[in-house]
Design a protein around this motif. Structure first.
Motif, short mmCIF file in Angstrom:
data_model
loop_
_atom_site.label_atom_id
_atom_site.label_comp_id
_atom_site.label_asym_id
_atom_site.label_seq_id
_atom_site.Cartn_x
_atom_site.Cartn_y
_atom_site.Cartn_z
N ALA A 57 4.14 -3.18 4.08
CA ALA A 57 4.66 -4.33 3.35
C ALA A 57 5.73 -3.89 2.37
O ALA A 57 5.52 -2.98 1.57
CB ALA A 57 3.54 -5.04 2.60
N GLY A 58 6.89 -4.53 2.44
CA GLY A 58 7.96 -4.21 1.51
C GLY A 58 9.31 -4.46 2.15
O GLY A 58 9.52 -4.14 3.33
N TYR B 28 8.44 -8.55 6.52
CA TYR B 28 7.07 -8.55 6.01
C TYR B 28 7.02 -7.90 4.64
O TYR B 28 7.45 -6.77 4.44
CB TYR B 28 6.14 -7.80 6.97
CG TYR B 28 4.74 -7.63 6.44
CD1 TYR B 28 3.98 -8.72 6.00
CD2 TYR B 28 4.17 -6.36 6.36
CE1 TYR B 28 2.70 -8.55 5.51
CE2 TYR B 28 2.88 -6.19 5.88
CZ TYR B 28 2.16 -7.28 5.46
OH TYR B 28 0.88 -7.11 4.97
N CYS B 29 6.51 -8.65 3.68
CA CYS B 29 6.31 -8.16 2.32
C CYS B 29 5.05 -8.80 1.78
O CYS B 29 4.46 -9.70 2.38
CB CYS B 29 7.51 -8.50 1.44
SG CYS B 29 7.88 -10.27 1.32
N THR C 36 -1.78 -4.80 -2.47
CA THR C 36 -0.48 -4.47 -1.90
C THR C 36 -0.34 -2.96 -1.77
O THR C 36 -1.31 -2.21 -1.92
CB THR C 36 0.65 -5.06 -2.76
OG1 THR C 36 1.90 -4.92 -2.10
CG2 THR C 36 0.70 -4.41 -4.14
N THR C 37 0.86 -2.49 -1.51
CA THR C 37 1.12 -1.07 -1.30
C THR C 37 0.70 -0.22 -2.49
O THR C 37 1.08 -0.51 -3.63
CB THR C 37 2.63 -0.85 -1.03
OG1 THR C 37 3.02 -1.66 0.08
CG2 THR C 37 2.92 0.61 -0.72
N HIS C 38 -0.10 0.81 -2.23
CA HIS C 38 -0.54 1.77 -3.25
C HIS C 38 -1.24 1.07 -4.43
O HIS C 38 -1.07 1.46 -5.59
CB HIS C 38 0.63 2.61 -3.77
CG HIS C 38 1.31 3.41 -2.71
ND1 HIS C 38 2.53 4.00 -2.90
CD2 HIS C 38 0.94 3.72 -1.43
CE1 HIS C 38 2.89 4.63 -1.80
NE2 HIS C 38 1.94 4.48 -0.89
N SER C 39 -2.03 0.07 -4.13
CA SER C 39 -2.75 -0.64 -5.20
C SER C 39 -4.23 -0.27 -5.25
O SER C 39 -5.01 -0.91 -5.97
CB SER C 39 -2.63 -2.16 -5.00
OG SER C 39 -3.22 -2.55 -3.78
#
Length: 353
Positions: free
Chosen positions: A265-266, A219-220, A107-110
């Motif tokens: 995504a978020g 969208y997430c 996911t985001t910043h993973s």
């Protein structure tokens, strides 16, 4: 028909507050509703040490409105090489409340996340020994797994073996999205497994992503799922089962980034979070169970006191703002922005000493 609902001031057990001007613009939407929040650590760079968490907490507190009564609960971003002693020390000093496990690339910043649970065994052993919860973004990152199956595959291939290897480790499955996840948590009898549920996964199925065209603001990750999964989540959340509790996963991105080839995504749901959840409980005939979901279950799982302050909501339409504007330019479009929700937050009581 109930017209007014009073309950203990709730907590948000999963929120992204970001940093800098974005945090300054969005923070008030969380603090006006919630007494505490589990703050996600996936900044750039991520919050990997107690020193970084302490500094981030200080920035959050400095950004609070003068009359805000809010406690940020900080988390550690788990990496393959995170020292067990760092987690233990941060927890015992009251800096870390929990540890967040992002599968690398999920996911985001993973990108700094865990590549294999085998690499974090010592950290998990230490957490198990001191009662420190592990918060999991539960999705497989195997590229051969369909995006809509990643949660179910993660449960089978990663989570079940992890729970067997660490039989006393407290685990929260974050933002569950599937019937399989709801059933897995419901079947647990150990008392050390719980799950948070977001408003978007209770309100929309994956059809919402494509109604009349691509809808980037829906969208997430984890992505919205089939209707049967949405209905399973609604049954779990409104059941009164103490293993399920509120976690918005509110995650602001600027409109220009959501509506670009990035399609970040978020979903930023903080402005109408509590009213959105309450709408679902009202539709399910479960208003009497809302306080437990929003204000009791999470605190008890984390071993924290219940909030003494109270809030009141009234059955009266409230408008979710179309956009939240940033001081330096740009805007964030909230979940359900520009629409009306059937409940309004009308009163917040002071915390008892």
């Amino acid at each position: 028909m109930t017209q007014t609902l009073s309950l203990r001031r709730p907590d948000d057990w999963h929120v992204h507050l970001r940093d800098g001007e974005t945090m300054n613009a969005v923070l008030r939407y969380t603090t006006r509703q919630f007494a505490r929040a589990i703050v996600m650590p996936n900044l750039k760079p991520p919050v990997t040490t107690a020193a970084l968490a302490r500094a981030y907490r200080e920035r959050i507190i400095a950004a609070l409105e003068p009359d805000a009564q809010f406690t940020p609960l900080m988390t550690a971003y788990l990496c393959d090489k995170t020292p067990a002693d760092e987690l233990r020390r941060g927890f015992e000093e009251g800096v870390f409340t929990a540890v967040k496990l992002y599968p690398a690339g999920a996911t985001t910043h993973s990108e700094f996340g865990v590549t294999s649970t085998a690499k974090v065994g010592k950290a998990l052993e230490a957490m198990q020994a001191i009662g420190m919860p592990l918060l999991i973004h539960g999705e497989s990152t195997d590229p051969t797994v369909d995006v809509f199956d990643r949660e179910a595959v993660f449960i089978e291939t990663v989570l079940q073996p992890l729970l067997m290897e660490f039989p006393a480790l407290k685990v929260v499955m974050e933002h569950i999205t599937t019937e399989e996840a709801a059933d897995f948590v419901s079947a647990d009898t150990s008392g050390r497994l719980a799950a948070t549920v977001t408003p978007q996964h209770l309100i929309f199925s994956r059809n919402a992503l494509f109604t009349g065209g691509i809808r980037p603001h829906h969208y997430c990750l984890p992505v919205l799922k089939r209707e049967r999964h949405r209905l399973a989540l609604r049954r779990a959340a409104t059941s009164g089962d103490p293993r399920f509790f509120l976690g918005t996963d509110s995650a602001p991105h600027q409109r220009v980034l959501k509506e670009s080839s990035c399609g970040c995504a978020g979903i930023f749901n903080a402005p109408g979070a509590l009213q959105s959840y309450l709408m679902v409980f009202d539709e399910e005939g479960a208003l009497d169970r809302f306080e437990a979901f929003a204000s009791v279950n999470g605190a008890r799982f984390y071993g924290l006191r219940l909030n003494e302050g109270r809030i009141t909501l009234q059955r009266h339409p409230s408008e979710v703002p179309e956009d939240i504007f940033l001081p330096g330019g740009g805007a964030i479009h909230p979940f359900l922005g520009g629409t009306f929700l059937p409940w309004t937050l009308v009163e917040q009581g002071a915390e008892s000493s």
